[in-house]
Design an enzyme around this catalytic site. Sequence first.
Site, short mmCIF file in Angstrom:
data_model
loop_
_atom_site.label_atom_id
_atom_site.label_comp_id
_atom_site.label_asym_id
_atom_site.label_seq_id
_atom_site.Cartn_x
_atom_site.Cartn_y
_atom_site.Cartn_z
N LYS A 97 0.82 -1.22 0.00
CA LYS A 97 0.00 0.00 0.00
C LYS A 97 0.85 1.28 0.00
O LYS A 97 0.47 2.27 -0.62
CB LYS A 97 -0.96 0.00 1.19
CG LYS A 97 -2.09 -1.02 1.05
CD LYS A 97 -3.07 -0.93 2.21
CE LYS A 97 -4.06 -2.08 2.16
NZ LYS A 97 -5.02 -2.04 3.27
N ASP A 157 -10.06 2.46 2.67
CA ASP A 157 -10.13 1.69 3.93
C ASP A 157 -10.87 2.46 5.03
O ASP A 157 -11.71 1.89 5.74
CB ASP A 157 -8.72 1.33 4.43
CG ASP A 157 -8.13 0.14 3.69
OD1 ASP A 157 -8.90 -0.67 3.15
OD2 ASP A 157 -6.89 0.03 3.66
#
Length: 270
Positions: free
Chosen positions: A66, A102
Amino acid sequence: MTDHYAVTGNPIAHSRSPTIHTLFAAQTGQDLRYDALLAPFDGFATTVRDFAATGGRGMNVTVPFKEEAYRLATVLTPRAQAAGAVNTLSFEGADIRGDNTDGAGLVRDLVHNLGCPVEGRRVLLLGAGGAARGVIQPLLEHRPARLLIANRTAHKAAALAGVFPGTTACDLPALQESEMAFDIVINATSSGLSDEALPLSAGIFAAGALAYEMVYGKATPFLRLAAAAEVRGVDGLGMLVEQAAEAFFVWRGVRPDTGPVLRQLRPGSA
Ligand code: NDP
């Protein structure tokens, strides 16, 4: 023509994203294919560029890439900038657009699915890794009464508190000694993956608190602590499905109904 998407990470075989996105596509009538692609540890950028070059429209990114995705993106959304990490890539001409869904996924699961508003509540965030950082700004946007970040390694929590005004930080022993109680306790550490218990007592939960474990699909020590304290404990499957729905919306402009998908994935549910 069928549009092509994929999730990439290492490992990737366990990923539930292909199932989730395939269910979303069927539900909304979107013509797309979604695969799982293993990226070599030293070959993330090549995996992404090759996928885009063969006509791929977008990718989800998971552990451990990420932060690398954040650096690879040529355009970043404000929420990706705040998170310092990217889990959703869109290929737009020569640009690679990086987003992070997220935090939106966690907050939607809390507020919409679990009926647990953040506004005015005392929130404790355990952990200071990528997942913790990604949810701080979306939580702050819901105006909690306080947001304390507690981490095993104190300086990482302090660094996050320095980046996000409105938060405070401490290490786990200081948290335990403080005897503070919280309405929402979010475990954003990976301790549950290895079945390690955090050095905390049931006293961190206020009466009627919610214990949110980001790890999903297992009874972690954190969830067992919540059960011992007789407070509601939930795992991170809802966050997983909601962050996927947000990514689907980013790519397709259509918001899927997550309820049926969540029920289908949850073992033992109707
Ligand atoms: P990182 O590796 O970036 O961070 C790990 C964090 O966990 C650090 O704060 C680390 O503390 C802490 N930690 C690890 N082991 C222990 C332990 N035994 N005791 C105390 N603290 C510990 O991971 P991520 O932030 O990317 O992910 C964290 C978790 O969230 C993972 O388990 C992941 O599966 C889950 N997750 C779930 C999502 C969902 O959709 N449900 C989405 C994203 C993540 P220290 O700094 O001291 O090392």
